[in-house]
Structure formats: structure tokens, C-alpha cells
Motif scaffolding. Sequence first.
Motif, mmCIF file in Angstrom:
data_model
loop_
_atom_site.group_PDB
_atom_site.id
_atom_site.type_symbol
_atom_site.label_atom_id
_atom_site.label_comp_id
_atom_site.label_asym_id
_atom_site.label_seq_id
_atom_site.Cartn_x
_atom_site.Cartn_y
_atom_site.Cartn_z
ATOM 1 N N THR A 61 37.595 6.362 -35.605
ATOM 2 C CA THR A 61 37.661 5.678 -36.906
ATOM 3 C C THR A 61 36.919 6.584 -37.898
ATOM 4 O O THR A 61 35.755 6.325 -38.226
ATOM 5 C CB THR A 61 37.016 4.275 -36.832
ATOM 6 O OG1 THR A 61 35.766 4.372 -36.128
ATOM 7 C CG2 THR A 61 37.900 3.285 -36.108
ATOM 8 N N ALA A 120 47.042 2.183 -32.224
ATOM 9 C CA ALA A 120 46.752 1.897 -30.814
ATOM 10 C C ALA A 120 47.020 0.420 -30.514
ATOM 11 O O ALA A 120 47.660 0.078 -29.505
ATOM 12 C CB ALA A 120 45.306 2.255 -30.502
ATOM 13 N N LEU A 179 41.844 3.721 -23.540
ATOM 14 C CA LEU A 179 42.826 4.347 -24.427
ATOM 15 C C LEU A 179 42.046 5.171 -25.447
ATOM 16 O O LEU A 179 41.263 4.611 -26.217
ATOM 17 C CB LEU A 179 43.646 3.268 -25.137
ATOM 18 C CG LEU A 179 44.821 3.795 -25.956
ATOM 19 C CD1 LEU A 179 46.031 4.024 -25.068
ATOM 20 C CD2 LEU A 179 45.186 2.818 -27.067
ATOM 21 N N GLY A 180 42.259 6.485 -25.444
ATOM 22 C CA GLY A 180 41.486 7.370 -26.311
ATOM 23 C C GLY A 180 40.407 8.048 -25.495
ATOM 24 O O GLY A 180 39.318 7.510 -25.324
ATOM 25 N N LEU A 181 40.745 9.233 -24.943
ATOM 26 C CA LEU A 181 39.799 9.929 -24.058
ATOM 27 C C LEU A 181 39.136 11.079 -24.811
ATOM 28 O O LEU A 181 39.244 12.244 -24.433
ATOM 29 C CB LEU A 181 40.526 10.431 -22.808
ATOM 30 C CG LEU A 181 41.154 9.332 -21.939
ATOM 31 C CD1 LEU A 181 42.080 9.927 -20.885
ATOM 32 C CD2 LEU A 181 40.071 8.482 -21.270
ATOM 33 N N GLY A 182 38.470 10.738 -25.915
ATOM 34 C CA GLY A 182 37.776 11.759 -26.704
ATOM 35 C C GLY A 182 36.319 11.858 -26.295
ATOM 36 O O GLY A 182 35.976 11.650 -25.132
ATOM 37 N N MET A 185 44.389 7.061 -21.032
ATOM 38 C CA MET A 185 45.535 7.560 -21.784
ATOM 39 C C MET A 185 45.039 8.164 -23.083
ATOM 40 O O MET A 185 44.098 7.656 -23.695
ATOM 41 C CB MET A 185 46.499 6.406 -22.085
ATOM 42 C CG MET A 185 47.745 6.874 -22.789
ATOM 43 S SD MET A 185 48.934 5.522 -22.927
ATOM 44 C CE MET A 185 50.014 6.237 -24.149
ATOM 45 N N CYS A 239 39.150 3.333 -27.528
ATOM 46 C CA CYS A 239 38.102 4.257 -28.005
ATOM 47 C C CYS A 239 38.673 5.324 -28.917
ATOM 48 O O CYS A 239 38.289 6.489 -28.823
ATOM 49 C CB CYS A 239 37.469 4.974 -26.816
ATOM 50 S SG CYS A 239 36.303 3.991 -25.969
ATOM 51 N N GLN A 244 44.307 5.245 -36.628
ATOM 52 C CA GLN A 244 44.398 5.424 -35.162
ATOM 53 C C GLN A 244 44.256 4.084 -34.449
ATOM 54 O O GLN A 244 44.964 3.798 -33.487
ATOM 55 C CB GLN A 244 43.289 6.358 -34.663
ATOM 56 C CG GLN A 244 43.521 7.817 -34.978
ATOM 57 C CD GLN A 244 42.510 8.726 -34.264
ATOM 58 O OE1 GLN A 244 41.994 8.409 -33.192
ATOM 59 N NE2 GLN A 244 42.240 9.863 -34.862
HETATM 60 N N1 LIG Z 1 28.416 3.591 -31.187
HETATM 61 C C1 LIG Z 1 28.135 4.819 -31.534
HETATM 62 O O1 LIG Z 1 27.018 5.201 -31.825
HETATM 63 C C2 LIG Z 1 29.237 5.749 -31.523
HETATM 64 C C3 LIG Z 1 28.967 7.055 -31.238
HETATM 65 C C4 LIG Z 1 30.014 7.879 -31.241
HETATM 66 C C5 LIG Z 1 31.278 7.385 -31.544
HETATM 67 N N2 LIG Z 1 31.495 6.079 -31.791
HETATM 68 C C6 LIG Z 1 32.813 5.531 -32.107
HETATM 69 O O2 LIG Z 1 33.675 5.662 -30.992
HETATM 70 C C7 LIG Z 1 34.999 5.892 -31.479
HETATM 71 C C8 LIG Z 1 35.591 7.121 -30.800
HETATM 72 O O3 LIG Z 1 34.884 8.259 -31.245
HETATM 73 P P1 LIG Z 1 35.084 9.692 -30.598
HETATM 74 O O4 LIG Z 1 33.997 10.523 -31.147
HETATM 75 O O5 LIG Z 1 35.267 9.578 -29.134
HETATM 76 O O6 LIG Z 1 36.478 10.121 -31.250
HETATM 77 P P2 LIG Z 1 37.362 11.376 -30.798
HETATM 78 O O7 LIG Z 1 38.132 11.801 -32.010
HETATM 79 O O8 LIG Z 1 36.537 12.377 -30.086
HETATM 80 O O9 LIG Z 1 38.373 10.751 -29.735
HETATM 81 C C9 LIG Z 1 39.412 9.892 -30.044
HETATM 82 C C10 LIG Z 1 40.521 10.140 -29.024
HETATM 83 O O10 LIG Z 1 41.489 9.129 -29.197
HETATM 84 C C11 LIG Z 1 42.779 9.734 -28.986
HETATM 85 N N3 LIG Z 1 43.791 8.862 -29.603
HETATM 86 C C12 LIG Z 1 43.990 8.586 -30.906
HETATM 87 N N4 LIG Z 1 45.006 7.718 -31.058
HETATM 88 C C13 LIG Z 1 45.458 7.424 -29.819
HETATM 89 C C14 LIG Z 1 46.483 6.600 -29.321
HETATM 90 N N5 LIG Z 1 47.262 5.872 -30.135
HETATM 91 N N6 LIG Z 1 46.685 6.562 -27.990
HETATM 92 C C15 LIG Z 1 45.919 7.282 -27.156
HETATM 93 N N7 LIG Z 1 44.923 8.073 -27.576
HETATM 94 C C16 LIG Z 1 44.685 8.153 -28.885
HETATM 95 C C17 LIG Z 1 42.654 11.101 -29.604
HETATM 96 O O11 LIG Z 1 43.621 11.984 -29.126
HETATM 97 C C18 LIG Z 1 41.228 11.474 -29.202
HETATM 98 O O12 LIG Z 1 41.198 12.186 -27.981
HETATM 99 C C19 LIG Z 1 34.891 5.993 -32.994
HETATM 100 O O13 LIG Z 1 35.199 4.771 -33.595
HETATM 101 C C20 LIG Z 1 33.449 6.316 -33.220
HETATM 102 O O14 LIG Z 1 32.977 5.905 -34.482
HETATM 103 C C21 LIG Z 1 30.492 5.262 -31.784
#
Ligand SMILES: NC(=O)c1ccc[n+]([C@@H]2O[C@H](COP(=O)([O-])OP(=O)(O)OC[C@H]3O[C@@H](n4cnc5c(N)ncnc54)[C@H](O)[C@@H]3O)[C@@H](O)[C@H]2O)c1
Length: 412
Positions: free
Chosen positions: A76, A104, A6-9, A30, A73, A100
Motif C-alpha cells: 500500500t 487482490a 498473497l503477496g510474497l514481498g 502466490m 500482504c 494492489q
Molecule cells: N506493520 C508494519 O510496520 C509494516 C512494515 C512493513 C510493511 N508493512 C505493510 O505490509 C504491506 C506489504 O509491504 P511489503 O513491504 O512487503 O511490500 P512489497 O512491495 O515488498 O511486496 C508486495 C508484494 O505483493 C505482490 N503483489 C501485488 N499485487 C499482487 C496480487 N494481486 N497478487 C499477488 N501478489 C501481488 C508484489 O508482487 C510484491 O511481491 C504494506 O501494506 C506495508 O505497508 C507494514
Amino acid sequence: VNVGVLGLGKVGLVLACTLAYYGKHTVFGMDLESADKVQKRRNVFPEPIPPADILITADIRHLVSSVDILYVCVATPHNNPRLDGTHTSWVVPEDFDYEQLNTALRTIAAATNALKREITVVVLSTVAPGTFNKGLRGLANKYMRLVYSPSFISLGTIQKNLMEPSCILVGEDRKNGRPSVAVDIRALWAPVVGPSLKMYVTTIEEAEIIKMTSNFLQSYKIELMNAVAQMCDYTGANVDNVSGALANVLNHGWIPRAGLPDGGACRPRDAVVLDYVADEAFVGWNPFRELRQARTTNMRYHASYAAALAKEHKLPIIIVGMTYKPGVVYTDGSPGVFLHNMLTEMGYESRIVDVSAASFRNKAVYVWALDAALDGQRYAKGSVVYDPWGTTLTGSGDQQGVVYVRPGRREE
Ligand SMILES: NC(=O)c1ccc[n+]([C@@H]2O[C@H](COP(=O)([O-])OP(=O)(O)OC[C@H]3O[C@@H](n4cnc5c(N)ncnc54)[C@H](O)[C@@H]3O)[C@@H](O)[C@H]2O)c1
């Protein structure tokens, strides 16, 4: 294994494709964006992503009824964009924004409740220590087995980091003699990682702290060696010999090469959150705040040095390197951007260029803002090369008519 994301970013999409392609799992995804948009984004994705099919749905009930393990995913972020590690002036620490993530988990709870279906919900999104106790746990219902499994990945190398993890950290609540979820998570990752797969299974509270402390330790070591480099300039020692002895003779583990402050938005932002939680917990000594201050102090030192060289040689300053580390396209928390902002704040002009766009044809003070200065690179005669990581020292010799400054590295 049927698994969902969930969360394809930036992170979730690579995770989903890696599990599908290398793990040969059936992966459902999704996002708030439509399947079409996610697929289009995939074609221009800024880092390697396996060419796997994932089944994208817009219906949370479809997702929940199709999977046994669901990764969350979502982002935050910080509300204040100045906390990304490229800004100078002091910003009061704050926690991540969990909107978010809360939404979720509420959505998953509603779907599991409606379907009366039990699933394991693995939160991968980064959270501060204490977040599950403060609120996340309360959002789950009896059908959701809540797990915190933050991964040790960096933007730009996510697929590689997922496939070669030092360990998979699993935080879970163990109750009523229930078997650990580790067995299912191992089954998921074993085909991706292979026989070297290591897991560390612990409580959620410990996983929260392990993840953040791990990031902190890396940043802290970087700032420590950057401070030691300044001491080396004072005494005439060479910081590379000092770090070599610490790592290889005295076995202190990974010792970074001294250079500019730690980049990437993740680790600077984690330090902000640790600073925030340390205040909240009345921790007597707050090394997290010191780390934040050290990044700024260290960058001011380099900015002042570069500005003094520009003044002495009457040259403009060109910062080479816009991304946060070599070989990636992300500029989040980039040391080069931080340096550029710092120089501007101090009243000095500078230009920042990406390595691929740098020509070195004009006389300038070239500041390498990446640990990737090219040995043997030709510069316009009369230029100054300011090389914080000392990576122009690797053998082909200095170009005549060019001044090289390598902080912390004594040169006869
Ligand atoms: N461990 C690490 O070093 C590291 C590195 C990068 C990111 N992260 C963490 O991973 C997480 C995700 O980061 P990211 O860069 O992929 O974020 P991002 O903003 O690129 O992606 C988040 C995705 O979630 C979707 N989304 C939000 N709410 C939703 C919902 N209710 N249902 C479905 N989809 C939903 C958004 O549309 C978006 O596509 C963050 O918490 C970030 O801190 C950790």
C-alpha cells in the motif's frame, strides 16, 4: 492449519516462511512474480528468513481451494515518493494507494465465488482509518470473512517481531452470533509464538485506528524527547537523566533516547496518512501534521549545528549511517539520508557513508546518524564527533584531540 499468503514481498515472504517453519503449517503462497523469481529472491533476502518450504502457485483458484485462512500482504505505497520521511520540503498529505489491495481482494472474490468456498481473508497490509468502510468491505463477497490484522513489525526484524509480538491485533465484523475468528488465528500463531501469545480482538474500525495510533505514539515520543533535548541545551540539563526519570521513576512507559528524528519509512508515512484522514474528518487539532513538521524542524536544528561546527573547525561533514536503524540494510526513511538531503537543501556539502564503510581516518565533522556510535572508536586527530544520541558517552572516555558534541547532554 492450511494457510495462504498473497503477496510474497518484503513482509509476505517472511510471514509465509515463519508460519511454515515455526508453526509447522502447510503454507501456500502466490505473487505476481513467478515462483522461480520468488525463490531466487529468497536466496538474497535482506533479513533473516526461516528455511521453510512454501508451496507457490500462480493460480488463485488453486490457492483459494487449498487454504482456510488467506493473508493478504500486498503493498500500500504512496504515489509521491517524497513522502518516505527523507525529504524536507512540505508535501501535501495523501492516502495510501490501494490499487494492489483492491485488485487482490477482487481476485480472491472471483475465485471464492467460482469455487463457492468460504475462507477467512486476513488483510495485513497497512491501511488508513476508515479504509474498510470506504471501499474494502464492499469488495468482499459472502464467501469471504474479512479480517484486518496489521502486525507490529519493522523492516529488518520481521521474523523476530512476528515471533515475539506484544499482541496479535484482530479486527473483525461480528454478525449473526457467528463465532469469532480469533480461535482460528490463535491456532495459527500459538505454535509460532508459544504460551506468551496475547491477542486483542476488536472491530475492524478500531484495529485500523489502534495500529496507526500505536505507530504515531512511538514517533511522537521520539520527537517530544528530541524537543526536550533542545530545551536541555538551553537550561543546562541532561536529557538522558530526564528520560530516565520519566521512564523509571515516574513510570511513563517507553521513553526513547533523544537523537535524530524517527526513521524507517513506515512511521513517517503513517503520520502522512493520519494527517490526511484528520483533515478529511475535520479533526480540530491535527497532531499528525505537527509531528511531520517536528521531524523537519528537528532535523534542521541538527543540520544547522553540524554545519556551524564544520564552518568553525573548517572541516568537511561526513554522515555515518545510511540505514534507517542499526543492524538492518534498509535505507527507507533513513535519518542519515534525511540529514544529507537537509544539508544539501541548506546549501552545505556533506558525504554519507555506511557504518561498515566508515574509516574515520580523515579529519572531519563525523555526524552519527544512527543510535549506534561506537564507544572507544578512534577518530583522526582534530576531528569533531557530533553524536545526537549521546552513545559515545558510555565509559571509555573521550579521545584526546577530538571535540565531542552531544546535543542535550550537559557536560562539565
Ligand atoms: N506493520 C508494519 O510496520 C509494516 C512494515 C512493513 C510493511 N508493512 C505493510 O505490509 C504491506 C506489504 O509491504 P511489503 O513491504 O512487503 O511490500 P512489497 O512491495 O515488498 O511486496 C508486495 C508484494 O505483493 C505482490 N503483489 C501485488 N499485487 C499482487 C496480487 N494481486 N497478487 C499477488 N501478489 C501481488 C508484489 O508482487 C510484491 O511481491 C504494506 O501494506 C506495508 O505497508 C507494514
